[in-house]
Scaffold this motif. Sequence first.
Motif, PDB file in Angstrom:
ATOM      1  N   ALA A 183       0.807  -1.221   0.000  1.00 13.88           N
ATOM      2  CA  ALA A 183       0.000   0.000   0.000  1.00 13.88           C
ATOM      3  C   ALA A 183       0.835   1.263   0.000  1.00 13.88           C
ATOM      4  CB  ALA A 183      -0.927   0.001   1.213  1.00 13.88           C
ATOM      5  N   ASN A 184       2.075   1.173   0.485  1.00 15.95           N
ATOM      6  CA  ASN A 184       2.905   2.372   0.587  1.00 15.95           C
ATOM      7  C   ASN A 184       4.125   2.346  -0.333  1.00 15.95           C
ATOM      8  OD1 ASN A 184       1.910   1.928   3.847  1.00 15.95           O
ATOM      9  ND2 ASN A 184       1.331   3.773   2.731  1.00 15.95           N
ATOM     10  N   ILE A 185       4.029   1.563  -1.389  1.00 15.34           N
ATOM     11  CA  ILE A 185       5.059   1.542  -2.436  1.00 15.34           C
ATOM     12  C   ILE A 185       4.347   1.726  -3.765  1.00 15.34           C
ATOM     13  CG2 ILE A 185       6.828   0.170  -3.606  1.00 15.34           C
ATOM     14  CD1 ILE A 185       7.332  -1.241  -0.938  1.00 15.34           C
ATOM     15  N   VAL A 186       4.824   2.678  -4.569  1.00 17.66           N
ATOM     16  CA  VAL A 186       4.170   2.975  -5.834  1.00 17.66           C
ATOM     17  C   VAL A 186       4.150   1.717  -6.705  1.00 17.66           C
ATOM     18  CG1 VAL A 186       6.230   3.741  -7.098  1.00 17.66           C
ATOM     19  CG2 VAL A 186       3.994   4.714  -7.656  1.00 17.66           C
ATOM     20  N   ARG A 187       3.076   1.520  -7.425  1.00 18.70           N
ATOM     21  CA  ARG A 187       2.907   0.283  -8.179  1.00 18.70           C
ATOM     22  C   ARG A 187       3.373   0.448  -9.623  1.00 18.70           C
ATOM     23  NH1 ARG A 187      -2.720  -3.176  -8.496  1.00 18.70           N
ATOM     24  NH2 ARG A 187      -1.811  -5.134  -9.203  1.00 18.70           N
ATOM     25  N   LEU A 188       4.176  -0.493 -10.083  1.00 20.21           N
ATOM     26  CA  LEU A 188       4.629  -0.519 -11.470  1.00 20.21           C
ATOM     27  C   LEU A 188       3.631  -1.348 -12.273  1.00 20.21           C
ATOM     28  CD1 LEU A 188       6.941   0.246 -13.463  1.00 20.21           C
ATOM     29  CD2 LEU A 188       7.949  -1.982 -12.957  1.00 20.21           C
ATOM     30  N   LEU A 189       2.949  -0.706 -13.220  1.00 21.01           N
ATOM     31  CA  LEU A 189       1.894  -1.368 -13.986  1.00 21.01           C
ATOM     32  C   LEU A 189       2.384  -1.926 -15.313  1.00 21.01           C
ATOM     33  CD1 LEU A 189      -0.934   1.276 -13.391  1.00 21.01           C
ATOM     34  CD2 LEU A 189      -0.522  -0.850 -12.126  1.00 21.01           C
ATOM     35  N   GLY A 190       3.460  -1.373 -15.837  1.00 25.37           N
ATOM     36  CA  GLY A 190       3.955  -1.857 -17.117  1.00 25.37           C
ATOM     37  C   GLY A 190       5.313  -1.268 -17.448  1.00 25.37           C
ATOM     38  N   PHE A 191       5.910  -1.771 -18.519  1.00 22.03           N
ATOM     39  CA  PHE A 191       7.205  -1.271 -18.953  1.00 22.03           C
ATOM     40  C   PHE A 191       7.383  -1.516 -20.447  1.00 22.03           C
ATOM     41  CE2 PHE A 191       7.889  -5.673 -17.711  1.00 22.03           C
ATOM     42  CZ  PHE A 191       8.656  -6.181 -18.752  1.00 22.03           C
ATOM     43  N   CYS A 192       8.392  -0.881 -21.003  1.00 23.29           N
ATOM     44  CA  CYS A 192       8.718  -1.050 -22.422  1.00 23.29           C
ATOM     45  C   CYS A 192      10.230  -1.084 -22.571  1.00 23.29           C
ATOM     46  CB  CYS A 192       8.138   0.105 -23.240  1.00 23.29           C
ATOM     47  SG  CYS A 192       8.734   0.179 -24.947  1.00 23.29           S
ATOM     48  N   SER A 193      10.717  -1.963 -23.414  1.00 22.86           N
ATOM     49  CA  SER A 193      12.139  -2.016 -23.737  1.00 22.86           C
ATOM     50  C   SER A 193      12.280  -2.414 -25.197  1.00 22.86           C
ATOM     51  CB  SER A 193      12.876  -3.021 -22.835  1.00 22.86           C
ATOM     52  OG  SER A 193      14.250  -3.063 -23.151  1.00 22.86           O
ATOM     53  N   GLU A 194      12.531  -1.429 -26.041  1.00 22.94           N
ATOM     54  CA  GLU A 194      12.742  -1.648 -27.471  1.00 22.94           C
ATOM     55  C   GLU A 194      13.987  -0.881 -27.892  1.00 22.94           C
ATOM     56  OE1 GLU A 194       9.461  -0.731 -29.986  1.00 22.94           O
ATOM     57  OE2 GLU A 194       8.149  -2.268 -29.136  1.00 22.94           O
ATOM     58  N   GLY A 195      15.072  -1.604 -28.118  1.00 26.41           N
ATOM     59  CA  GLY A 195      16.321  -0.932 -28.420  1.00 26.41           C
ATOM     60  C   GLY A 195      16.728  -0.077 -27.231  1.00 26.41           C
ATOM     61  N   MET A 196      17.000   1.200 -27.497  1.00 24.39           N
ATOM     62  CA  MET A 196      17.377   2.103 -26.411  1.00 24.39           C
ATOM     63  C   MET A 196      16.176   2.873 -25.873  1.00 24.39           C
ATOM     64  SD  MET A 196      20.436   1.415 -25.889  1.00 24.39           S
ATOM     65  CE  MET A 196      20.848   2.686 -24.695  1.00 24.39           C
ATOM     66  N   ARG A 197      14.996   2.516 -26.343  1.00 19.58           N
ATOM     67  CA  ARG A 197      13.788   3.143 -25.824  1.00 19.58           C
ATOM     68  C   ARG A 197      13.242   2.332 -24.659  1.00 19.58           C
ATOM     69  NH1 ARG A 197      10.876   4.242 -31.654  1.00 19.58           N
ATOM     70  NH2 ARG A 197      11.714   6.334 -32.032  1.00 19.58           N
ATOM     71  N   ARG A 198      13.254   2.947 -23.490  1.00 19.33           N
ATOM     72  CA  ARG A 198      12.764   2.248 -22.308  1.00 19.33           C
ATOM     73  C   ARG A 198      11.807   3.138 -21.535  1.00 19.33           C
ATOM     74  NH1 ARG A 198      18.233   0.904 -22.240  1.00 19.33           N
ATOM     75  NH2 ARG A 198      18.517  -1.127 -23.218  1.00 19.33           N
ATOM     76  N   ALA A 199      10.737   2.534 -21.084  1.00 25.58           N
ATOM     77  CA  ALA A 199       9.728   3.288 -20.346  1.00 25.58           C
ATOM     78  C   ALA A 199       9.225   2.473 -19.172  1.00 25.58           C
ATOM     79  CB  ALA A 199       8.559   3.642 -21.269  1.00 25.58           C
ATOM     80  N   LEU A 200       8.811   3.178 -18.111  1.00 24.17           N
ATOM     81  CA  LEU A 200       8.219   2.559 -16.936  1.00 24.17           C
ATOM     82  C   LEU A 200       6.863   3.220 -16.705  1.00 24.17           C
ATOM     83  CD1 LEU A 200      11.458   2.677 -14.801  1.00 24.17           C
ATOM     84  CD2 LEU A 200      10.384   0.580 -15.616  1.00 24.17           C
ATOM     85  N   ILE A 201       5.835   2.413 -16.506  1.00 27.82           N
ATOM     86  CA  ILE A 201       4.474   2.927 -16.356  1.00 27.82           C
ATOM     87  C   ILE A 201       3.989   2.658 -14.931  1.00 27.82           C
ATOM     88  CG2 ILE A 201       2.104   2.800 -17.214  1.00 27.82           C
ATOM     89  CD1 ILE A 201       3.279   1.783 -19.876  1.00 27.82           C
ATOM     90  N   TYR A 202       3.727   3.742 -14.198  1.00 25.72           N
ATOM     91  CA  TYR A 202       3.330   3.641 -12.794  1.00 25.72           C
ATOM     92  C   TYR A 202       1.879   4.089 -12.603  1.00 25.72           C
ATOM     93  CZ  TYR A 202       8.422   4.038 -12.213  1.00 25.72           C
ATOM     94  OH  TYR A 202       9.774   3.888 -12.308  1.00 25.72           O
ATOM     95  N   GLU A 203       1.314   3.714 -11.463  1.00 22.35           N
ATOM     96  CA  GLU A 203       0.026   4.271 -11.083  1.00 22.35           C
ATOM     97  C   GLU A 203       0.185   5.780 -10.924  1.00 22.35           C
ATOM     98  OE1 GLU A 203      -1.295   3.382  -7.040  1.00 22.35           O
ATOM     99  OE2 GLU A 203       0.709   2.622  -6.575  1.00 22.35           O
ATOM    100  N   PHE A 204      -0.835   6.514 -11.271  1.00 26.91           N
ATOM    101  CA  PHE A 204      -0.793   7.979 -11.223  1.00 26.91           C
ATOM    102  C   PHE A 204      -1.034   8.471  -9.798  1.00 26.91           C
ATOM    103  CE2 PHE A 204      -3.079  12.116 -11.706  1.00 26.91           C
ATOM    104  CZ  PHE A 204      -1.991  12.851 -12.154  1.00 26.91           C
ATOM    105  N   MET A 205      -0.196   9.399  -9.342  1.00 24.44           N
ATOM    106  CA  MET A 205      -0.301   9.954  -7.995  1.00 24.44           C
ATOM    107  C   MET A 205      -0.659  11.440  -8.113  1.00 24.44           C
ATOM    108  SD  MET A 205       0.394   7.290  -6.186  1.00 24.44           S
ATOM    109  CE  MET A 205       0.915   7.746  -4.551  1.00 24.44           C
TER     110      MET A 205
END
Length: 381
Positions: free
Chosen positions: A131-153
């Motif tokens: 409950a007190n740690i932000v949740r990671l909902l998804g990610f992306c890794s394509e070549g040098m393109r990387r993204a992390l998708i979190y719950e919105f605060m």
Amino acid sequence: MAKLMIFFLHAGTHVIPIAASSVAAFIALSLVVAATLYLSLKSRYNEEINKKVEMFLKAYGTSKPTRYTFPEVKKIARRFKDKLGQGGFGSVYKGELPNGVPVAVKMLESSTGEGEEFINEVATIGLIHHANIVRLLGFCSEGMRRALIYEFMPNESLEKYIFTHVCNISRQPLAPNKMLDIALATARGMEYMHQGCNQRILHFDIKPHNILLDYNFNPKISDFGLAKLCARDQSIVTLTAARGTMGYIAPELYSQNFGGVSYKSDVYSFGMLVLEMVSGRRNSDPSVENQDEVYLPEWIYEKVINGQEWELTLEMTAEDKEKMRQLTIVALWCIQWNPKNRPSMTKVVNMLTGRLQNLHIPPKPFVSSDNRPMPQNTTNT
């Protein structure tokens, strides 16, 4: 002064500057070779990083969080039009999942490390839910393109509610009962990281900026880019250099003379965070701030010893003052320079939920201002 001798070749009525054109050609050729070599080395370096990340993801498996393609991330982030902020590891944008759930999309910069911040985030918070740690909902890794998708605060970071006068934000300061709630919830999140996971997670960057607030102002720990995993029974970890943000870094990360690096280093950072909450002042960096200014923990400790009241703008009841004193004493225990003297986060939770009468004022938690460790080789986020 040496002179450049240029020889000319006469061909009829034409004069050809042979030396000058040769030098220009040599410089142009050198630049082309250098650029080609640089691009080749960069390409090889990027390939190694991609291979390292893909090996991790292969071992990580196909469990949640969800892996997205870059076009999917671009759509989720609405073509990166709504920027929420900029961090040490990249930019954060507001987005929305296909099911309508609002999210924060962090695009990692290609120049940050060897994919370690991406791996750290996915490896640490990708498989845990608290409950007190932000949740990671998804990610992306394509070549040098990387993204992390979190719950919105929606209420952003704790920092904006502590330093309202510095950030030029017209917000009411946090009330003592809310401070206690936030400190306690943050402590529970850290306790879970240190004791509740299969592997102990050391965050190494606990600070107000990395404590996010949800719709109900419940705090969630975020930004695990500098985190380190270790066995739960491992007391000391090895680091090649200090990591974290100056002002929150425990003394042992600067010098082994203060003790070994462990989960107690996070406890120190938590203590500094709480001191900033109760004082509304930033923990000044002794290496850059005016040396005439009083070191924040020293200023607070003197007030506690002398039984002085806090110089805050809001009016406080006797109960509020007791909560402030409780928070302060717990924080002073957390920033003891000897890691062995700091409480575990389980003990911190117990101290925050107990009664003030059972709390003893700790020893002076620092050496003199002139003998504090100087920052060096730190990795800031």
